[in-house]
Design a protein around this motif. Sequence first.
Motif, PDB file in Angstrom:
ATOM      1  N   ASP A 171     -16.268 108.469   8.423  1.00  0.00           N
ATOM      2  CA  ASP A 171     -17.075 107.756   7.443  1.00  0.00           C
ATOM      3  C   ASP A 171     -16.866 106.260   7.604  1.00  0.00           C
ATOM      4  OD1 ASP A 171     -15.748 110.278   5.467  1.00  0.00           O
ATOM      5  OD2 ASP A 171     -17.844 110.239   6.096  1.00  0.00           O
ATOM      6  N   SER A 172     -17.916 105.536   7.960  1.00  0.00           N
ATOM      7  CA  SER A 172     -17.781 104.090   8.086  1.00  0.00           C
ATOM      8  C   SER A 172     -17.804 103.418   6.717  1.00  0.00           C
ATOM      9  CB  SER A 172     -18.897 103.530   8.966  1.00  0.00           C
ATOM     10  OG  SER A 172     -20.165 103.819   8.405  1.00  0.00           O
ATOM     11  N   GLN A 173     -18.533 104.030   5.777  1.00  0.00           N
ATOM     12  CA  GLN A 173     -18.599 103.477   4.424  1.00  0.00           C
ATOM     13  C   GLN A 173     -18.536 104.607   3.411  1.00  0.00           C
ATOM     14  OE1 GLN A 173     -21.390 100.164   3.593  1.00  0.00           O
ATOM     15  NE2 GLN A 173     -22.162 100.504   5.660  1.00  0.00           N
ATOM     16  N   VAL A 211     -10.336 105.953  -8.716  1.00  0.00           N
ATOM     17  CA  VAL A 211     -10.283 104.646  -8.055  1.00  0.00           C
ATOM     18  C   VAL A 211     -10.591 103.516  -9.032  1.00  0.00           C
ATOM     19  CG1 VAL A 211     -10.820 105.544  -5.777  1.00  0.00           C
ATOM     20  CG2 VAL A 211     -12.696 104.838  -7.303  1.00  0.00           C
ATOM     21  N   HIS A 212     -10.121 102.326  -8.665  1.00  0.00           N
ATOM     22  CA  HIS A 212     -10.377 101.111  -9.435  1.00  0.00           C
ATOM     23  C   HIS A 212     -11.181 100.143  -8.595  1.00  0.00           C
ATOM     24  CE1 HIS A 212      -6.353 102.444 -11.228  1.00  0.00           C
ATOM     25  NE2 HIS A 212      -7.284 102.742 -12.113  1.00  0.00           N
ATOM     26  N   ILE A 213     -11.804  99.208  -9.275  1.00  0.00           N
ATOM     27  CA  ILE A 213     -12.567  98.169  -8.582  1.00  0.00           C
ATOM     28  C   ILE A 213     -11.693  97.485  -7.530  1.00  0.00           C
ATOM     29  CG2 ILE A 213     -13.718  95.935  -8.822  1.00  0.00           C
ATOM     30  CD1 ILE A 213     -15.452  98.029  -9.916  1.00  0.00           C
ATOM     31  N   SER A 214     -10.444  97.290  -7.862  1.00  0.00           N
ATOM     32  CA  SER A 214      -9.525  96.580  -6.966  1.00  0.00           C
ATOM     33  C   SER A 214      -9.191  97.364  -5.695  1.00  0.00           C
ATOM     34  CB  SER A 214      -8.215  96.255  -7.701  1.00  0.00           C
ATOM     35  OG  SER A 214      -7.598  97.450  -8.158  1.00  0.00           O
ATOM     36  N   ASP A 215      -9.586  98.627  -5.620  1.00  0.00           N
ATOM     37  CA  ASP A 215      -9.368  99.428  -4.406  1.00  0.00           C
ATOM     38  C   ASP A 215     -10.417  99.140  -3.342  1.00  0.00           C
ATOM     39  OD1 ASP A 215      -8.355 102.229  -6.457  1.00  0.00           O
ATOM     40  OD2 ASP A 215      -7.086 100.766  -5.401  1.00  0.00           O
ATOM     41  N   THR A 216     -11.419  98.358  -3.676  1.00  0.00           N
ATOM     42  CA  THR A 216     -12.441  97.989  -2.695  1.00  0.00           C
ATOM     43  C   THR A 216     -11.793  97.251  -1.531  1.00  0.00           C
ATOM     44  OG1 THR A 216     -14.221  97.862  -4.328  1.00  0.00           O
ATOM     45  CG2 THR A 216     -14.491  96.583  -2.307  1.00  0.00           C
ATOM     46  N   ALA A 217     -11.924  97.819  -0.341  1.00  0.00           N
ATOM     47  CA  ALA A 217     -11.260  97.269   0.842  1.00  0.00           C
ATOM     48  C   ALA A 217     -11.639  98.111   2.051  1.00  0.00           C
ATOM     49  CB  ALA A 217      -9.743  97.267   0.662  1.00  0.00           C
ATOM     50  N   GLU A 218     -11.125  97.693   3.218  1.00  0.00           N
ATOM     51  CA  GLU A 218     -11.278  98.466   4.450  1.00  0.00           C
ATOM     52  C   GLU A 218      -9.988  99.250   4.659  1.00  0.00           C
ATOM     53  OE1 GLU A 218     -14.192  97.728   6.307  1.00  0.00           O
ATOM     54  OE2 GLU A 218     -13.845  99.301   7.792  1.00  0.00           O
ATOM     55  N   TYR A 219     -10.127 100.530   4.974  1.00  0.00           N
ATOM     56  CA  TYR A 219      -8.963 101.389   5.151  1.00  0.00           C
ATOM     57  C   TYR A 219      -8.937 101.894   6.594  1.00  0.00           C
ATOM     58  CZ  TYR A 219      -8.405 101.259   0.126  1.00  0.00           C
ATOM     59  OH  TYR A 219      -8.214 100.833  -1.173  1.00  0.00           O
ATOM     60  N   PHE A 220      -7.774 101.738   7.221  1.00  0.00           N
ATOM     61  CA  PHE A 220      -7.614 102.144   8.613  1.00  0.00           C
ATOM     62  C   PHE A 220      -6.541 103.213   8.734  1.00  0.00           C
ATOM     63  CE2 PHE A 220     -10.268  99.058  10.687  1.00  0.00           C
ATOM     64  CZ  PHE A 220     -10.255  97.956   9.855  1.00  0.00           C
ATOM     65  N   GLY A 277      -8.100 103.827  13.968  1.00  0.00           N
ATOM     66  CA  GLY A 277      -9.482 104.271  13.882  1.00  0.00           C
ATOM     67  C   GLY A 277     -10.381 103.067  13.625  1.00  0.00           C
ATOM     68  N   THR A 278     -11.665 103.337  13.512  1.00  0.00           N
ATOM     69  CA  THR A 278     -12.642 102.266  13.346  1.00  0.00           C
ATOM     70  C   THR A 278     -12.741 101.758  11.912  1.00  0.00           C
ATOM     71  OG1 THR A 278     -14.345 103.945  13.175  1.00  0.00           O
ATOM     72  CG2 THR A 278     -14.060 102.890  15.333  1.00  0.00           C
ATOM     73  N   GLY A 279     -12.080 102.443  10.989  1.00  0.00           N
ATOM     74  CA  GLY A 279     -12.035 101.972   9.625  1.00  0.00           C
ATOM     75  C   GLY A 279     -13.090 102.594   8.725  1.00  0.00           C
ATOM     76  N   PRO A 320      -8.296  97.447  14.716  1.00  0.00           N
ATOM     77  CA  PRO A 320      -7.477  96.652  15.639  1.00  0.00           C
ATOM     78  C   PRO A 320      -7.158  97.429  16.906  1.00  0.00           C
ATOM     79  CG  PRO A 320      -6.605  96.564  13.402  1.00  0.00           C
ATOM     80  CD  PRO A 320      -7.642  97.637  13.414  1.00  0.00           C
ATOM     81  N   GLN A 321      -7.122  96.691  18.016  1.00  0.00           N
ATOM     82  CA  GLN A 321      -6.752  97.290  19.301  1.00  0.00           C
ATOM     83  C   GLN A 321      -5.477  96.641  19.808  1.00  0.00           C
ATOM     84  OE1 GLN A 321     -10.437  97.134  21.855  1.00  0.00           O
ATOM     85  NE2 GLN A 321      -9.890  99.285  22.064  1.00  0.00           N
TER      86      GLN A 321
END
Lengths: 114, 114
Positions: A8-10, A81-90, A105-107, B43-44
């Motif tokens: 899932d990219s988003q 979840v909270h608003i503050s959890d908005t972020a990119e997860y890898f 991974g691609t995040g 990241p790579q």
Amino acid sequence: AQSVTQLDSQVPVFEEAPVELRCNYSSSVSVYLFWYVQYPNQGLQLLLKYLSGSTLVESINGFEAEFNKSQTSFHLRKPSVHISDTAEYFCAVSDSYNTDKLIFGTGTRLQVFP
Amino acid sequence: DAGVTQSPTHLIKTRGQQVTLRCSPISGHKSVSWYQQVLGQGPQFIFQYYEKEERGRGNFPDRFSARQFPNYSSELNVNALLLGDSALYLCASSSQGAASYEQYFGPGTRLTVT
């Protein structure tokens, strides 16, 4: 060689809803598994890690991940979840010989809406 | 305690030029790793140095080189810059031997090649 797949990219979700971010890995050797979070314009922060022992690991801010060897997965979950959890997860993997060589991974971009 | 620091924060270079990025690890950390994060990707891994010796190298061309100094700080050099080198370059440090299996990332250097 190792690889990590984040399908899932988003992931859009409303505040207080549960969320699952999926991660699958491929490796011919034993691995260590990690989830990192990246807030806008910042570096990466370790969220949680699996090294050995209990397959369920937890972070201090309510996230948890379960290592499933048979399905080669390490999905990240949070019940609310909270608003503050908005972020990119890898999701990332390393082998036991060099834990400083992470394969990412691609995040997945988690967007929490009010 | 200060975290991992990187300099400069941003820089803009022209194709064909050379660039040097700098990283100071957390005090007491002897391992430094470099990662390239292209926009929209994970990241790579580029390099890892431990006790001033190269411990790992990712799949990057010879235009990329690095070194670690006696105080464990590190430099990443990229020669003959290409447009595709535009990315966020992340430095991470760890205390290998402490069995923490955790890398601490700096905020990154944003390189733009025009």
